[in-house]
Design an enzyme around this catalytic site. Sequence first.
Site, short mmCIF file in Angstrom:
data_model
loop_
_atom_site.label_atom_id
_atom_site.label_comp_id
_atom_site.label_asym_id
_atom_site.label_seq_id
_atom_site.Cartn_x
_atom_site.Cartn_y
_atom_site.Cartn_z
N ASP A 8 0.88 -1.16 0.00
CA ASP A 8 0.00 0.00 0.00
C ASP A 8 0.93 1.22 0.00
O ASP A 8 2.12 1.10 0.33
CB ASP A 8 -0.85 -0.06 1.28
CG ASP A 8 -1.62 1.20 1.53
OD1 ASP A 8 -2.29 1.68 0.60
OD2 ASP A 8 -1.55 1.73 2.67
N ASP A 10 -0.01 5.03 0.99
CA ASP A 10 -0.22 5.97 2.10
C ASP A 10 -0.19 5.23 3.44
O ASP A 10 -1.01 4.35 3.66
CB ASP A 10 -1.57 6.68 1.93
CG ASP A 10 -1.60 7.58 0.70
OD1 ASP A 10 -0.51 8.00 0.28
OD2 ASP A 10 -2.69 7.86 0.18
P1 B16 Z 1 -6.40 10.19 -3.82
P2 B16 Z 1 -3.74 4.06 -0.08
C1 B16 Z 1 -5.56 6.03 -0.10
O1 B16 Z 1 -4.31 5.53 -0.42
C2 B16 Z 1 -5.56 6.89 1.16
O2 B16 Z 1 -5.25 6.09 2.29
C3 B16 Z 1 -6.93 7.50 1.34
O3 B16 Z 1 -6.93 8.32 2.50
C4 B16 Z 1 -7.26 8.35 0.10
O4 B16 Z 1 -8.56 8.91 0.21
C5 B16 Z 1 -7.18 7.45 -1.13
O5 B16 Z 1 -5.90 6.87 -1.22
C6 B16 Z 1 -7.45 8.20 -2.42
O6 B16 Z 1 -6.42 9.09 -2.64
O7 B16 Z 1 -7.36 11.27 -3.42
O8 B16 Z 1 -4.95 10.62 -3.82
O9 B16 Z 1 -6.80 9.49 -5.09
O10 B16 Z 1 -3.70 3.98 1.41
O11 B16 Z 1 -4.64 3.05 -0.74
O12 B16 Z 1 -2.36 4.13 -0.70
MG MG Z 2 -2.77 3.12 3.50
#
Ligand code: B16
Ligand code: MG
Length: 215
Positions: A8, A10
């Site tokens: 993953d 984030d």
């Molecule tokens: P974006 P991951 C996720 O990433 C985040 O944890 C989540 O908080 C966010 O809303 C989502 O990506 C979408 O992100 O707005 O940049 O498209 O944890 O799956 O890497």
């Molecule tokens: Mg994450």
Amino acid sequence: MIKAFLFDLDGVIVETAIFHYQAWRKMANDLGFDISEEFNEGLKGVSRMDSLDLILKHGGVELSEDQKLELAAKKNEHYLSLVSKMTPDDILPGVQDFFKQIKQTDVKIGLGSVSKNAKMILEGVGLLDDFDAIIDGTKISKGKPDPEVFLKGAAELGFSQNECIVFEDAVAGVEAGKNAGMKVVGIGKAEILTKADIVLAGFEGLELAELLRQI
Ligand code: B16
Ligand code: MG
């Protein structure tokens, strides 16, 4: 036999949750309500539009689809202005050393993130070339806990589910990995990531051989 690790982004490779929080909070404040850091925990691993729906529901605000798209675009602009300043110093402790250990083996490295900004962030912190496959929010139609993101990662690398291990920090992400039929290493707290096969506080000092023995 483990052939690939699916990471993953984030909360595992870099800590962007704080920037998502700042940008969502500004939007909520502009609409006349606030969101707590605790509430933000529940947004981890949740897609942009699903996060927006949860926030609006929390504030008791109802909007049209067009208004929602406009708000999401504005939030993303603010978020990008924050993450564009990220450098290799923002990579979470121990990640680079763990990648170095992986590169000494035949195990492949894949990304399984629902973020549409994943590539840009990886490029900013200098990790883009380390990935053999990148599945991000632009390639999937269902967010975590749906297993799509990890199943596509395994497929792109040419491996089956039981040959992949997922690294996840979010409850929804751990569930996605388990729903994909994969072993999951939780990054965070064992009392929160209860469905993970094993939970680590982070990558610092992590020995690849030792992890493979344990899982
Ligand atoms: P974006 P991951 C996720 O990433 C985040 O944890 C989540 O908080 C966010 O809303 C989502 O990506 C979408 O992100 O707005 O940049 O498209 O944890 O799956 O890497
Ligand atoms: Mg994450």
